[in-house]
Enzyme design. Structure first.
Site, PDB file in Angstrom:
ATOM      1  N   ASP A  94       0.820  -1.216   0.000  1.00 27.02           N
ATOM      2  CA  ASP A  94       0.000   0.000   0.000  1.00 27.02           C
ATOM      3  C   ASP A  94       0.853   1.266   0.000  1.00 27.02           C
ATOM      4  O   ASP A  94       2.023   1.255   0.419  1.00 27.02           O
ATOM      5  CB  ASP A  94      -0.901   0.029   1.239  1.00 27.02           C
ATOM      6  CG  ASP A  94      -2.124  -0.860   1.093  1.00 27.02           C
ATOM      7  OD1 ASP A  94      -2.168  -1.650   0.137  1.00 27.02           O
ATOM      8  OD2 ASP A  94      -3.021  -0.766   1.961  1.00 27.02           O
TER       9      ASP A  94
ATOM     10  N   HIS B  83      -5.864   3.073  -4.365  1.00 28.66           N
ATOM     11  CA  HIS B  83      -5.851   3.358  -2.924  1.00 28.66           C
ATOM     12  C   HIS B  83      -6.219   4.827  -2.671  1.00 28.66           C
ATOM     13  O   HIS B  83      -5.660   5.478  -1.780  1.00 28.66           O
ATOM     14  CB  HIS B  83      -4.459   3.041  -2.372  1.00 28.66           C
ATOM     15  CG  HIS B  83      -4.420   2.797  -0.891  1.00 28.66           C
ATOM     16  ND1 HIS B  83      -5.333   2.004  -0.226  1.00 28.66           N
ATOM     17  CD2 HIS B  83      -3.550   3.243   0.064  1.00 28.66           C
ATOM     18  CE1 HIS B  83      -5.025   1.966   1.060  1.00 28.66           C
ATOM     19  NE2 HIS B  83      -3.959   2.714   1.268  1.00 28.66           N
TER      20      HIS B  83
ATOM     21  N   HIS C 189      -4.393   9.859   0.460  1.00 32.92           N
ATOM     22  CA  HIS C 189      -4.589   8.856   1.506  1.00 32.92           C
ATOM     23  C   HIS C 189      -5.474   9.441   2.611  1.00 32.92           C
ATOM     24  O   HIS C 189      -5.011   9.873   3.671  1.00 32.92           O
ATOM     25  CB  HIS C 189      -3.234   8.426   2.071  1.00 32.92           C
ATOM     26  CG  HIS C 189      -3.288   7.118   2.811  1.00 32.92           C
ATOM     27  ND1 HIS C 189      -3.611   7.030   4.132  1.00 32.92           N
ATOM     28  CD2 HIS C 189      -3.073   5.857   2.385  1.00 32.92           C
ATOM     29  CE1 HIS C 189      -3.573   5.766   4.518  1.00 32.92           C
ATOM     30  NE2 HIS C 189      -3.246   5.029   3.463  1.00 32.92           N
TER      31      HIS C 189
ATOM     32  N   HIS D 148       3.776  -2.086   3.362  1.00 29.57           N
ATOM     33  CA  HIS D 148       3.770  -0.714   2.858  1.00 29.57           C
ATOM     34  C   HIS D 148       5.119  -0.405   2.221  1.00 29.57           C
ATOM     35  O   HIS D 148       6.165  -0.546   2.874  1.00 29.57           O
ATOM     36  CB  HIS D 148       3.481   0.274   3.994  1.00 29.57           C
ATOM     37  CG  HIS D 148       2.115   0.103   4.603  1.00 29.57           C
ATOM     38  ND1 HIS D 148       1.842  -0.899   5.526  1.00 29.57           N
ATOM     39  CD2 HIS D 148       0.943   0.772   4.400  1.00 29.57           C
ATOM     40  CE1 HIS D 148       0.557  -0.818   5.869  1.00 29.57           C
ATOM     41  NE2 HIS D 148      -0.007   0.177   5.204  1.00 29.57           N
TER      42      HIS D 148
END
Length: 474
Positions: free
Chosen positions: A45, A96, A100, A189
């Site tokens: 991610d 995504h 964020h 990540h």
């Protein structure tokens, strides 16, 4: 004021809290865990990151691993070359959001715009749109389920806190190793430039990831992207549905009996990633004369091999044809023999053993590994072995009853035996032949027999297992 707060609470409950709870707890409209035999799904991610994402891609390439990258649009927009590299190297790219930010803090229309904007960035860089979406922090709102009908929402089954630098590489690796098992959807990540993350945290992730990949490779696991994991899960569910409730009950009872047998008779496992179990027992029967001049006589200690019937069940249901199953079995034995030798070398009870011995209907190809395949002398043991193994076939094989009807006369249990000296010579840690078995190829005679069997059968349908075992059934 009190009514305003109360209505606010109701709104948040139905708009955010309940959808998030239902999706995480019950997997409603999301994919978060797979059903696979050897595969693990890797996901990353928050990237792409110009420093860490290339290092992740290099590492994945080194271990022939595939992954899914859920990219943040604002980062992807700056580094389209990394998106192209992900796509060109066989990885999958997911969305995504453009920034964020939690979906709880945005209106449905804003979420939709963020997704569309990121999708366009991916399309321009790779030539294709993404089919997958992971909301930041895995938080969905009520409208995500309807607005994202063309996207599959992907969550995860394993999260390790790798966005925090203080976790450290060693502790992170220990956490990851606890989840090294098939079907897991691993979340890591590759960028620390998001709110709440440490900018250098991916450095620890990379230090923990390499030994994790190496350990998975050593166990025979395969790291895949989410498209493959979903396909494997759907296929395994279809196979499971092909068993009736009575068959599933019989299989569960049989597996329960096998676990009890292992405890009662002290059967030892060679390892979770191998096909073998064993115990050391006195041999009962007529003397076995072996090609190297050694004999196994009555009351001699032998290593008695047992196949893992749970793994056999998976292999039978996964196989597309008789030839496919034959290759799967040979590969499992090829991989397992050196590991069996390592286990036996540390077992003091094996020191007095004269040979390695087993009885099975799975006997073609055993000669490739130095085993002699011998007929069982007529008598009580021969009769009980036939009954037991054919009952086992009927329970475990998807079409066991049909296979017994069609091929009953050809399903003959055989003794497979090798002297302990020959076994150590072939599979001991210093053996050159053990190393050569890692590059094993079937002999011409074995290939010819497979071709003859294949010509006798029509190609099966994708989930038609009627031709799955033939003479390789237990």
């Amino acid at each position: 004021m009190e009514n305003f707060l109360l209505w606010g609470f109701y709104f948040l409950t139905f708009y955010a809290f309940l959808p998030g709870l239902i999706s995480r707890t019950f997997g409603f409209r999301v994919f978060k865990h797979g059903h696979a035999n050897r595969e693990i799904a890797l996901t990353f991610d928050d990237g792409p990151d110009p420093v860490y994402t290339p290092r992740v891609l290099d590492l994945l390439k080194r271990y022939d691993a595939k992954a899914t990258f859920f990219v943040v649009g604002v980062h992807a927009e700056r580094h389209p070359e990394l998106l192209k590299r992900m796509h060109d190297e066989g990885h999958v790219i997911g969305i995504h959001n453009y920034v964020h930010k939690s979906n709880w803090l945005m209106r449905p229309s804003t979420v939709k715009k963020q997704i569309h904007r990121t999708s366009e960035i991916i399309r321009k860089a790779t030539g294709s749109r993404s089919a997958y979406y992971r909301p930041p922090w895995g938080i969905v709102n009520l409208f995500d389920f309807s607005n994202l009908g063309y996207l599959q929402i992907i969550l995860w089954s394993a999260l390790f806190g790798d966005w925090r630098k203080r976790v450290g590489a060693e502790r992170l690796h220990k956490r990851m190793m606890k989840k090294l098992r098939p079907g897991e959807v691993i979340l890591l990540h590759d960028c620390g430039a998001t709110f709440g993350a440490d900018i250098d945290a991916p450095a620890n992730m990379l230090l923990a990831l390499e030994p994790f990949l190496a350990a998975g490779q050593a166990k025979g696991y395969k790291f895949v992207h989410i498209t493959d994991m979903i396909a494997l899960t759907d296929g395994n569910k279809a196979v499971k549905r092909s068993f009736g409730w009575m068959k599933r009950t019989l299989i569960a009872c049989w597996m329960g009996w096998e676990r009890l047998f292992h405890v009662m008779f002290r059967v030892k496992s060679v390892g979770a990633d191998t096909l073998f179990h064993y115990r050391v027992v006195p041999y009962h029967g007529k003397t076995l004369e072996l090609p190297d001049g050694k004999n196994i006589a009555a009351k001699d200690a032998v290593v008695e091999l047992h196949f893992d019937n749970k793994k056999l069940l998976k292999m039978m249901t996964d196989s597309r044809s008789m030839m496919h199953l034959a290759i799967m079995l040979i590969r499992e034995v090829q991989k397992g023999m050196p590991k069996l030798a390592q286990q036996l070398a540390t077992d003091k009870a094996v020191q007095q053993a004269k040979g390695v011995y087993g009885v099975s209907m799975i006997n073609r190809g055993a000669e490739q590994f130095g085993f002699s395949v011998l007929q069982i002398p007529k008598g009580l043991f021969d009769t009980t072995s036939r009954i037991y193994l054919k009952l086992l076939l009927r329970v475990l094989h998807p079409s066991g009853k049909q296979r017994l009807t069609e091929q009953g006369s050809r399903l003959e249990p055989r003794i497979m035996a090798i002297s302990i000296d020959d076994f150590w010579q072939r599979f001991g840690s210093d053996s050159q032949e053990a190393q050569s078995h890692s590059k094993w190829k079937p002999t011409k005679s074995f290939e010819n027999s497979i071709r003859q069997e294949r010509r006798a059968d029509m190609p099966p349908a994708p989930h038609d297992h009627s031709n799955a075992a033939r003479e390789f059934t237990p």
